[in-house]
Design an enzyme around this catalytic site. Structure first.
Site, mmCIF file in Angstrom:
data_model
loop_
_atom_site.group_PDB
_atom_site.id
_atom_site.type_symbol
_atom_site.label_atom_id
_atom_site.label_comp_id
_atom_site.label_asym_id
_atom_site.label_seq_id
_atom_site.Cartn_x
_atom_site.Cartn_y
_atom_site.Cartn_z
ATOM 1 N N TYR A 21 2.771 -0.985 5.631
ATOM 2 C CA TYR A 21 3.710 -1.212 4.532
ATOM 3 C C TYR A 21 5.176 -1.051 4.925
ATOM 4 O O TYR A 21 6.059 -1.253 4.096
ATOM 5 C CB TYR A 21 3.341 -0.317 3.353
ATOM 6 C CG TYR A 21 1.992 -0.705 2.807
ATOM 7 C CD1 TYR A 21 1.846 -1.872 2.065
ATOM 8 C CD2 TYR A 21 0.857 0.043 3.104
ATOM 9 C CE1 TYR A 21 0.615 -2.273 1.618
ATOM 10 C CE2 TYR A 21 -0.385 -0.357 2.648
ATOM 11 C CZ TYR A 21 -0.508 -1.513 1.900
ATOM 12 O OH TYR A 21 -1.737 -1.920 1.458
ATOM 13 N N ASP A 54 -2.450 0.295 11.346
ATOM 14 C CA ASP A 54 -2.853 -0.972 10.745
ATOM 15 C C ASP A 54 -2.665 -2.112 11.745
ATOM 16 O O ASP A 54 -2.520 -1.881 12.954
ATOM 17 C CB ASP A 54 -2.074 -1.206 9.447
ATOM 18 C CG ASP A 54 -2.884 -1.979 8.415
ATOM 19 O OD1 ASP A 54 -2.942 -3.223 8.525
ATOM 20 O OD2 ASP A 54 -3.453 -1.345 7.494
ATOM 21 N N ASP A 55 -2.655 -3.319 11.233
ATOM 22 C CA ASP A 55 -2.575 -4.524 12.054
ATOM 23 C C ASP A 55 -1.378 -4.485 13.003
ATOM 24 O O ASP A 55 -0.297 -4.032 12.638
ATOM 25 C CB ASP A 55 -2.465 -5.726 11.114
ATOM 26 C CG ASP A 55 -2.598 -7.051 11.818
ATOM 27 O OD1 ASP A 55 -2.885 -7.063 13.026
ATOM 28 O OD2 ASP A 55 -2.405 -8.078 11.141
ATOM 29 N N LYS A 162 -10.419 1.007 8.022
ATOM 30 C CA LYS A 162 -10.057 0.088 6.946
ATOM 31 C C LYS A 162 -10.522 -1.294 7.381
ATOM 32 O O LYS A 162 -10.024 -1.844 8.366
ATOM 33 C CB LYS A 162 -8.547 0.109 6.723
ATOM 34 C CG LYS A 162 -8.046 -0.931 5.724
ATOM 35 C CD LYS A 162 -6.522 -0.907 5.660
ATOM 36 C CE LYS A 162 -5.983 -2.038 4.787
ATOM 37 N NZ LYS A 162 -4.491 -2.059 4.784
ATOM 38 N N ASP A 164 -10.806 -5.139 6.607
ATOM 39 C CA ASP A 164 -10.078 -6.079 5.770
ATOM 40 C C ASP A 164 -10.685 -7.491 5.814
ATOM 41 O O ASP A 164 -11.452 -7.826 6.726
ATOM 42 C CB ASP A 164 -8.624 -6.132 6.245
ATOM 43 C CG ASP A 164 -7.647 -6.443 5.129
ATOM 44 O OD1 ASP A 164 -8.080 -6.800 4.016
ATOM 45 O OD2 ASP A 164 -6.432 -6.321 5.376
ATOM 46 N N ARG A 221 -10.608 -1.221 -1.785
ATOM 47 C CA ARG A 221 -9.270 -1.567 -2.261
ATOM 48 C C ARG A 221 -9.359 -2.829 -3.084
ATOM 49 O O ARG A 221 -9.871 -3.854 -2.612
ATOM 50 C CB ARG A 221 -8.313 -1.791 -1.095
ATOM 51 C CG ARG A 221 -6.853 -1.696 -1.537
ATOM 52 C CD ARG A 221 -5.916 -2.215 -0.481
ATOM 53 N NE ARG A 221 -5.846 -3.672 -0.514
ATOM 54 C CZ ARG A 221 -4.972 -4.389 0.202
ATOM 55 N NH1 ARG A 221 -4.124 -3.785 0.997
ATOM 56 N NH2 ARG A 221 -4.967 -5.711 0.141
ATOM 57 N N ASP A 225 -1.444 -6.241 -1.622
ATOM 58 C CA ASP A 225 -0.560 -5.388 -0.843
ATOM 59 C C ASP A 225 0.607 -4.902 -1.702
ATOM 60 O O ASP A 225 1.017 -5.582 -2.664
ATOM 61 C CB ASP A 225 0.010 -6.154 0.350
ATOM 62 C CG ASP A 225 -0.960 -6.201 1.519
ATOM 63 O OD1 ASP A 225 -1.993 -5.509 1.469
ATOM 64 O OD2 ASP A 225 -0.687 -6.932 2.477
#
Length: 228
Positions: A21, A54-55, A162, A164, A221, A225
């Protein structure tokens, strides 16, 4: 739905920091370390459970076992540092989608889900490119997914994953096994992930048809985003 683990439907809601984020895909290992140090310093004021990478750590989406130049030592050392600082290390993966430019797409084109004109299916416009998906009725493709999960949990030591874009496992297309429904295919692949990760691993499902993840994911989730 048969086989649902009712214990997974209950439990405390974890809190944590996720690199996405702020950094999106432009994250570097030193960014993780800098934010980890801040989280450690202010832990009494803002108690967090996990620190999640994350990514951006991977070479390309699909090439999970190779790393970006911004993570020259991979993610295992970071998992150790996160744990030593008193947090749970977490990692983002998108196990069913594939960047068309990836090594995986080039070396295992036969694993890709095909659609009209036998072209790889469109799994969404992601990272400014159209992604595609794995045909999860191909045993070797599922074995690769499980190898990635096993590596992340047992070699890199991430007890929080996580996961996705899980919808990609149920996209319409021409599959090798034509006798299973898309819901069955997705559910079977998620069961394989849970069995590989083990009961001790916390799995967060993202972009997942809710029914398919019941009893397998520890959390889901359901929002888009966050954009600041």
């Amino acid at each position: 739905q048969a086989g649902i683990d009712e214990q997974r439907l209950q439990g405390p809601i974890p809190t944590g920091w996720c690199s996405w984020y702020y950094f999106y895909t432009r994250v570097r290992d030193q960014d993780i370390r800098a934010n980890l140090e801040t989280a450690r310093r202010i832990k009494d004021e803002i108690p967090l459970d996990f620190i999640q990478i994350d990514d951006g750590f991977e070479a390309r989406v699909g090439d999970w076992l190779e790393f970006s130049p911004d993570f020259p030592n991979g993610v295992f050392p970071l998992a150790q540092e996160i744990r030593s600082a008193g947090f749970t290390p977490g990692l983002w993966l998108a196990p069913f989608i594939v960047d068309r430019r990836s090594k995986l797409a080039k070396e295992h084109a036969d694993w890709l889900l095909r659609g009209k004109f036998n072209m790889p299916v469109n799994a969404g416009f992601l990272w400014n490119h159209f992604a595609t998906a794995l045909d999860l009725t191909i045993p070797d493709a599922v074995d690769y997914v499980c190898q990635v999960i096993k590596t992340a949990v047992y070699e890199w030591k991430f007890p929080y994953l996580k996961l996705d874009f899980l919808y990609a496992g149920a996209l319409a297309g021409k599959r090798t096994d034509i006798h299973k429904t898309r819901a069955q295919i997705l559910r079977t692949a998620l069961q394989a992930i849970r069995a590989t990760a083990g009961e001790q691993t916390f799995l967060l499902g993202c972009g997942c048809p809710l029914g398919s993840g019941l009893g397998l994911m520890d959390a889901m989730r359901i929002s888009a985003d966050v954009d600041g």
